[in-house]
Design an enzyme around this catalytic site. Structure first.
Site, PDB file in Angstrom:
ATOM      1  CB  ALA A  93      44.424  60.896  11.429  1.00 28.96           C
ATOM      2  CG  ASP A  94      41.284  57.115  13.334  1.00 27.09           C
ATOM      3  OD1 ASP A  94      41.173  56.622  14.468  1.00 27.09           O
ATOM      4  OD2 ASP A  94      40.971  58.296  13.084  1.00 27.09           O
TER       5      ASP A  94
END
Length: 419
Positions: A177-178
């Site tokens: 996600a990052d």
């Protein structure tokens, strides 16, 4: 090893298409460093403003080395400030006044609590772009929640569709996600830069959440649910849209991935493995019917591949023009001639280790490519240099050092040793 990795040295005099763009990076960990890393690879001057203990990413080590930091923070400079010192925020304010972009990943409201809210930063620098990275965004009921990628990978729906149907949902074994939000944030920053530089636009806040880009990459799930009333299930390595499609084990304990996304490819596969009966079966010319018979077809393909090594399976199906590829581990990636030739992975000079393998620049511009300009910096390595460029006098810089506002790696090492 089939071929040595290409080795690249840093070229401090090199430039990229973002030459002249100055970025003040207050962010921590993966998302912000991915975002500013993309900008730095294309020539932006990224100044990492780190706290006394350094970016938290420095603590993610391999064999005692700051592996994550070295990879994600190449091409950047470091200024280290004691954020708790009364004069620390003043330094950040002056750096931002001379920048094009400021990136932060604090919890919502932290800039305001520090006394440098976006309005104040924009008043001092009307063209400044302020990128604010949070788990859930600057607005909405969850805005003030701390948001790590793990939470988002669950809440976005990714984990629910990842894994096997008879097992629990599976989180990714990396900061997915990052990283996704970092790439999305870099794109948004470039769009806003164009608005300022080409269209005469003003500075603005760029609200980057980890959640929104992660949900976006999952495709038309909401539309499909509305149209069918069905939720996407976990399929393991199969696909709900085609068959056969899976990973198959080879004789040497490795795997290959194979996909027949159109009927013609499925027919070609069946003929290649000597199953003309399947190739001529009108039922299997229909994608929906092939999916319904996925168990049967998977067994046929798996049984054919099982006696082969990974290399033999790839060679056989490539010759038959069937879409197949090896499932690589990192050692194989570093030996693959295609990835070596394209510098998907390469060897970069490193001041501490001599050299270190890393990913290359992941997108290629034929006319204005990015480059490797400097290694990941030591903590506070560019304190004097960067502050001088921002308008601080030598006297001011010396005084900030005397007061402990500025920090260097040597100082923190001494403090740790004393403790």
């Amino acid at each position: 090893m089939t071929e040595a990795l290409h080795r690249r040295s840093f070229n401090p005099a090199g430039t990229g298409p973002l030459d002249g763009v100055r970025v003040i990076d207050l962010s921590r960990l993966v998302c912000g460093n991915t975002l500013t890393g993309m900008l730095a690879d294309f020539g932006a001057d990224v100044i990492k403003v780190e706290p006394r203990t350094g970016d938290t990413l420095r603590a993610w080590k391999a064999a005692g080395q700051e592996a994550h930091w070295k990879v994600l923070c190449r091409n950047k400079r470091s200024v280290a400030i004691d954020f708790r010192h009364p004069e620390g925020v003043g330094v950040i304010r002056r750096l931002a006044a001379n920048a094009d972009v400021l990136v932060e990943s604090f919890r919502t409201g932290t800039l305001e609590a520090m006394g440098i809210p976006p309005d104040a930063l924009l008043a001092a620098n009307p063209k400044l772009l302020i990128v604010r990275i949070t788990g859930f965004g600057q607005t909405g009921p969850y805005a003030k929640r701390p948001g790590f990628g793990t939470l988002v990978e669950g809440m976005s729906g990714f984990a629910e569709i990842n894994g096997f149907p008879d097992r629990e949902p599976v989180l990714p074994p990396l900061a997915l996600a990052d990283s996704v939000a970092g790439y999305a944030g870099a794109m948004a920053t470039l769009a806003a830069l164009r608005n300022v530089e080409v269209s005469g636009g003003k500075g603005q806040v760029i609200d980057v959440s980890l959640l929104d880009p992660m949900f976006a990459i999952l495709g038309p799930q909401a539309a499909s649910f509305r149209l069918t009333g069905k939720k996407k299930q976990r399929y393991g390595s199969r696909s709900p849209g085609t068959a056969p499609r899976n990973v198959y084990r080879t004789r040497d304990g490795r795997y290959v991935s194979l996909s027949t996304s159109v009927a013609a490819m499925a027919v070609r596969l069946f003929r290649a493995i000597g199953r003309d009966d399947l190739a001529d079966d009108p039922d299997l010319r229909n994608n929906t019917r092939r999916i319904a018979r996925a168990d049967e077809l998977d067994k046929v393909v798996a049984d054919f591949i099982a006696p082969m090594t990974q290399a033999e399976a790839v060679a056989f199906f490539e010759k038959a023009e069937v879409t197949i590829g090896p499932v690589y581990d990192i050692e194989q990636i570093m030996e693959d001639p295609h990835m070596v030739a394209r510098e998907t992975v390469l060897e970069l000079d490193d001041p501490d280790l001599g050299s270190l393998p890393t990913h290359g620049i992941p997108v290629r511009l034929t006319g204005t490519p990015g480059g490797y300009f400097r290694p990941a910096p030591h903590l506070g390595q560019h304190n004097e240099e960067a502050l001088h460029e921002a308008g601080f006098s030598e006297t001011e810089i010396a005084e900030l050092g005397r007061k402990g506002v500025l920090v260097t790696a040597g100082e923190t090492a001494s403090e740790e040793a004393a403790a």
